[in-house]
Design a protein around this motif. Structure first.
Motif, short mmCIF file in Angstrom:
data_model
loop_
_atom_site.label_atom_id
_atom_site.label_comp_id
_atom_site.label_asym_id
_atom_site.label_seq_id
_atom_site.Cartn_x
_atom_site.Cartn_y
_atom_site.Cartn_z
N SER A 15 -40.79 10.42 -13.62
CA SER A 15 -41.12 11.06 -12.72
C SER A 15 -42.90 10.89 -12.92
O SER A 15 -43.36 10.94 -13.89
N ARG A 58 -46.70 11.19 -13.17
CA ARG A 58 -47.60 12.13 -13.77
C ARG A 58 -48.45 12.93 -12.84
O ARG A 58 -48.83 13.91 -13.25
N GLN A 104 -45.76 14.00 -9.25
CA GLN A 104 -44.45 14.65 -9.85
C GLN A 104 -43.34 14.25 -9.00
O GLN A 104 -41.90 14.78 -9.19
N GLU A 112 -54.09 13.56 -7.38
CA GLU A 112 -53.76 14.73 -8.27
C GLU A 112 -54.45 16.17 -7.71
O GLU A 112 -54.10 17.09 -7.79
#
Length: 272
Positions: free
Chosen positions: A241, A243, A246, A271
């Motif tokens: 998965s 980081r 996700q 992100e």
């Protein structure tokens, strides 16, 4: 292949043509019918059987020997390999001085056959003509056992004929591969396939078209010409998965924490 993959640079038929009658354009090869000899050499190198309206030479043989008449242009090794396997030919009956091109072709063939651990061919002298001294004329040899035939063409046919031996192997750089699966999806021979948790390569099916290398976005795979026993290569990957986003992704490196897409975005853009 050139039509579907703009980056593809296959020129197998161009290289095989003895009179440069084939030219490769951006989308598809073009054949100049005025220059074409209809020799059929291009048929034996095409990895996808794309060529049409050309037939291989019809040749004559008896038992396990090719016999006259012979074409002026010697056959390719690819054609002779099919005569070896499809019709069990093991010799050529001819005058060596009269057909030097054929002599070179048989010599090259024997090098390939030794690599395949197969019996080599011989060149046999023609039998002397019998003379009837009573009637003072030549007696024609019986041709009841002489047959005429052609052989199957293309690398696919050669793969089937020599099913125990492979001509191509897959080389993969697992440090570059992103496990996207594009190579397996474009492989029309199904030599590359996606199985649960792995990419599998079957060398017995590969015709060396190189489409897998063309579509790889990171140049992680390539096809190498190498004669060896057939084998099944399995490249196992790990599902993780990401980081950052996700999302689930596959990788060969257990230390990788980000998917290929996130790795290409610097400064944590995904992100955000």
């Amino acid at each position: 292949m050139r039509k579907h993959f703009p980056r593809h640079d296959c020129q197998a038929c161009v290289a095989a043509c003895p009179v440069q009658a084939i030219t490769a354009t951006a989308c598809t090869p073009t054949i100049n019918e005025l220059d074409c000899l209809q020799c059929g050499r291009c048929l034996f190198v095409c990895p996808t059987d794309a060529l049409q309206n050309i037939r291989p030479e019809t040749r004559r043989y008896t038992a396990s020997t090719l016999v006259a008449p012979f074409s002026t242009l010697e056959p390719s090794v690819g054609e002779l390999l099919m005569w070896h396997q499809q019709h069990g030919i093991r010799a050529v009956e001819m005058e060596m001085d009269a057909f030097p091109g054929w002599v070179r072709a048989v010599a090259t063939l024997n090098i390939r056959l030794r690599a395949l651990n197969a019996p080599v061919w011989q060149i046999l002298p023609p039998p002397p003509k019998a003379i009837n001294t009573g009637r003072r004329h030549f007696i024609k040899a019986s041709e009841t056992d002489v047959q005429s035939a052609t052989v199957r063409t293309g690398r696919r046919a050669r793969r089937q004929a020599f099913s125990a031996i492979s001509e191509y192997q897959l080389a993969m750089d697992k440090t570059q591969c992103t496990a996207c699966g594009a190579c397996a999806r474009v492989c029309v021979e199904k030599a590359l396939s996606l199985s649960e948790g792995a990419l599998t390569f079957s060398s017995s099916s590969c015709t060396g078209c190189n489409s897998c290398a063309v579509v790889c976005p990171v140049d992680a795979v390539r096809i190498e010409k190498q004669i060896s026993e057939n084998r099944l290569q399995r490249f196992s990957w790990i599902q993780k998965s990401c980081r950052c986003c996700q999302r689930a992704f596959y990788t060969f490196d257990p230390e990788t924490e980000r998917c290929a897409m996130c790795q290409r975005h610097q400064y944590g853009m995904r992100e955000a």
